[in-house]
Scaffold this motif. Structure first.
Motif, PDB file in Angstrom:
ATOM      1  N   ASP A  67      35.705  -8.798  14.932  1.00 10.24           N
ATOM      2  CA  ASP A  67      36.894  -9.563  14.600  1.00 10.24           C
ATOM      3  C   ASP A  67      37.216  -9.484  13.117  1.00 10.24           C
ATOM      4  O   ASP A  67      38.028 -10.244  12.614  1.00 10.24           O
ATOM      5  CB  ASP A  67      36.699 -11.043  14.983  1.00 10.24           C
ATOM      6  N   SER A  68      36.540  -8.564  12.374  1.00  7.03           N
ATOM      7  CA  SER A  68      36.744  -8.523  10.929  1.00  7.03           C
ATOM      8  C   SER A  68      38.149  -8.080  10.569  1.00  7.03           C
ATOM      9  O   SER A  68      38.637  -8.375   9.486  1.00  7.03           O
ATOM     10  CB  SER A  68      35.729  -7.572  10.281  1.00  7.03           C
ATOM     11  N   ASN A  90      31.399  -7.145  12.408  1.00 12.50           N
ATOM     12  CA  ASN A  90      32.039  -8.145  13.278  1.00 12.50           C
ATOM     13  C   ASN A  90      33.305  -7.529  13.818  1.00 12.50           C
ATOM     14  O   ASN A  90      34.180  -7.121  13.059  1.00 12.50           O
ATOM     15  CB  ASN A  90      32.363  -9.418  12.494  1.00 12.50           C
ATOM     16  N   THR A 148      37.484 -15.185  10.289  1.00 12.01           N
ATOM     17  CA  THR A 148      37.786 -14.264  11.385  1.00 12.01           C
ATOM     18  C   THR A 148      38.574 -14.989  12.477  1.00 12.01           C
ATOM     19  O   THR A 148      38.754 -16.208  12.447  1.00 12.01           O
ATOM     20  CB  THR A 148      36.493 -13.703  11.982  1.00 12.01           C
ATOM     21  N   SER A 179      36.952  -9.172   3.871  1.00 13.61           N
ATOM     22  CA  SER A 179      37.383  -9.021   5.266  1.00 13.61           C
ATOM     23  C   SER A 179      37.568  -7.560   5.643  1.00 13.61           C
ATOM     24  O   SER A 179      37.492  -7.211   6.825  1.00 13.61           O
ATOM     25  CB  SER A 179      38.690  -9.789   5.494  1.00 13.61           C
ATOM     26  N   VAL A 217      41.850 -12.898   7.991  1.00 13.92           N
ATOM     27  CA  VAL A 217      42.265 -11.561   8.427  1.00 13.92           C
ATOM     28  C   VAL A 217      43.732 -11.506   8.864  1.00 13.92           C
ATOM     29  O   VAL A 217      44.300 -10.424   8.979  1.00 13.92           O
ATOM     30  CB  VAL A 217      41.359 -11.059   9.573  1.00 13.92           C
TER      31      VAL A 217
END
Length: 544
Positions: A319-320, A317, A522, A283, A454
């Protein structure tokens, strides 16, 4: 390729994970000890004022049939057939003589300056050592409140830190803090020092527990998450058994404290044997570090790892990286998080509320404590047996309904019964404890599977914070009947506990089922979880 897919190929719960999981369960024994430690350390033994000129006070206190019967003690009421005496005041003779032989008309009522404590159950507690009785008695309650506030702060703080800097480093920091503060408590010279250190212990102790639970869950495959999520709580209950054993044989708060903290020194070796969570490393974009852990796990499990398996999804990403406020950024996550929080609070409330109720049983202190500890083992193993058959939310709902209905049913023997129905009251209370303990185990698994990777540690930490609030409210709910009075007043707390438990159990049915589902990684995964769209392939049931 997602990490759950990799685990299926290298072993969902191979020898590598089993060895690591056992190591992560060992701190739970200490956590169980510290969560209930103050029950022994701050216990208030039977006591009365120390009477000048009266020899062998302790022997008289232990062997008197009425506990506190001494000539110079003050009866609370002349007609009191139970011979209860004022523990905070005594008589002195106006002419300076002994109060034991002084005429009643020449006596003066004064506050005690020193006390005699019964040493039959406890040789010494911190309460008896520092005389936290009478005008100072509220300090024992303040200490417990501050300890659980420390638990709240630790869950939230260390949970967020673990999501930022990693599980391994944060776990080791909590262990160092716990060992230092726990040894310091044993030599606390004053109550202020004692309570400050207890706050630190509460924060580090339960912060480590949350990290161990999350790290253990993140290292096993979907089909084994039930065992990983609940079995750790059996080690927590084992800690309670260890604590009561040390209390029974040592009987002194100092040595009990040392007996609990000394084994924690072994956890210092964890830096060399506990790896960072591969899920967290992925992540954070640290794919090479995650590869090393995955390769080692495959090698120890004796499973082949094709080169293509190591090509984890490295697409950027946005949203990582997630923070706890992302759980409230979408209406789906908001509703889901609020339901989870409410269930954590109610589970904690009924768990501690029922514990306080059964703790009032007559009989041996250590035997009662032992019974309250061992009743948790069947609760956890029943939950394990049901989770993969009924699913997470139905099992959790069943546990909450069992605990709630048992508490509500206790109304009948309380209102309509007498001493002859006390065994029935106790039996119902124990069923309430089984339901609450089982729900506690399930909610850890259920929550960890619902929160995206995450923000998983932060979500679990904040959930545990809400649980501490529920635990703090439990004694106030338990005393709410005093405002009403009568038999209904005695039943009112049970109605409240039961009603909240049933309500929380039914609300959890609105949550998505996580049985046999891949964990959301995520924030976007969390929003789309259980929607069934083609793009959300991670959510589909695994072939087992």
């Amino acid at each position: 390729m997602r990490f759950d897919d990799i685990l299926i190929h290298i072993g969902e719960f191979g020898f590598y994970q089993k060895r690591l999981y056992l190591l992560l369960c060992m701190p739970a024994i200490s956590v169980g000890c510290y969560m209930m430690m103050l029950v022994i350390l701050m216990a208030t033994p039977v006591h009365r004022c120390q009477i000048p000129g009266y020899e062998n006070d302790t022997y008289a206190l232990q062997n008197d049939n009425h506990g506190l019967l001494v000539n110079a003690s003050i009866p609370l009421a002349a007609e009191d057939e139970d011979f209860l005496y004022d523990k905070c005041h005594m008589y002195t003779c106006n002419n300076g003589g002994s109060a034991l032989s002084c005429p009643v008309q020449n006596r003066t009522r004064v506050k005690c300056s020193s006390w005699v404590y019964d040493k039959l159950t406890f040789h010494e507690t911190f309460t008896s050592k520092t005389n936290l009785v009478c005008g100072e008695s509220l300090k024992t309650s303040h200490t417990q409140m501050i300890f659980y506030f420390g638990v709240l702060v630790g869950d939230l703080g260390f949970g967020m830190i673990a999501d930022i800097i990693g599980r391994k480093i944060t776990l080791y920091v909590t262990i160092l803090i716990l060992i230092g503060s726990a040894f310091g408590v044993a030599w606390s010279p004053t109550w202020v020092t004692f309570v400050i250190l207890e706050f630190v212990i509460g924060a580090a102790n339960h912060g480590a527990f949350i990290i161990c639970c999350v790290l253990g869950l993140e290292m096993v495959g979907p089909s084994k998450r039930v065992w990983a999520g609940i079995l750790v709580h059996a080690f927590f209950a084992l800690g309670l058994v260890y604590l009561v054993g040390m209390g029974y044989f040592l009987r002194d708060w100092f040595w009990v404290q040392i007996a609990v903290v000394a084994p924690c020194v072994l956890f210092l070796s964890y830096w060399f044997v506990v790896p960072e969570s591969p899920r967290w490393l992925i992540s954070q974009g640290r794919y090479s570090d995650a590869d090393k852990v995955i390769e080692r796990a495959a090698r120890v499990n004796k499973k082949p790892l094709p080169p293509s398996m190591m090509k984890v999804n490295q697409e950027k990403n946005e949203d990582s990286n997630g923070r706890i406020w992302h759980l409230f950024s979408h209406k789906v996550l908001l509703l889901r998080t609020l339901i989870v929080y409410f269930n954590w609070a109610v589970v904690s409330m009924i768990y501690y509320g029922v514990t306080m109720h059964t703790g009032n049983m007559n009989g041996d202190f250590y035997l009662n404590f032992f019974l309250l500890a061992i009743v948790e083992f069947p609760a956890y193993f029943i939950s394990i047996a049901l989770l993969d058959r009924w699913g997470r939310k139905r099992t959790h709902c069943a546990c909450m309904l069992l605990g709630g209905i048992a508490c509500i049913c206790t109304i009948f023997p309380v209102i309509f019964g007498g001493p002859d129905l006390q065994p029935l009251t106790l039996t119902l209370a124990i069923f309430g404890k089984i339901g609450a303990a089982g729900a506690f185990g399930v909610i850890y698994v259920f929550s960890a599977e619902l929160f995206p990777t995450v923000v998983r540690n932060a979500g679990m930490g904040s959930s545990s914070c809400v649980a501490r609030v529920g635990g703090m409210l439990a004694p106030y709910v338990a005393s709410s009947g005093d405002l009403v009075g009568g038999k209904f007043g005695k039943a009112l707390p049970l109605v409240i506990f039961g009603a909240f438990s049933v309500s929380a159990g039914l609300l959890c049915l609105l949550l998505p089922e996580t049985l046999h589902k891949k964990l959301p990684e995520t924030i976007e995964d969390g929003v789309n979880f259980n929607k069934g769209s083609k793009k959300d392939l991670y959510e589909k049931s695994l072939s087992i």
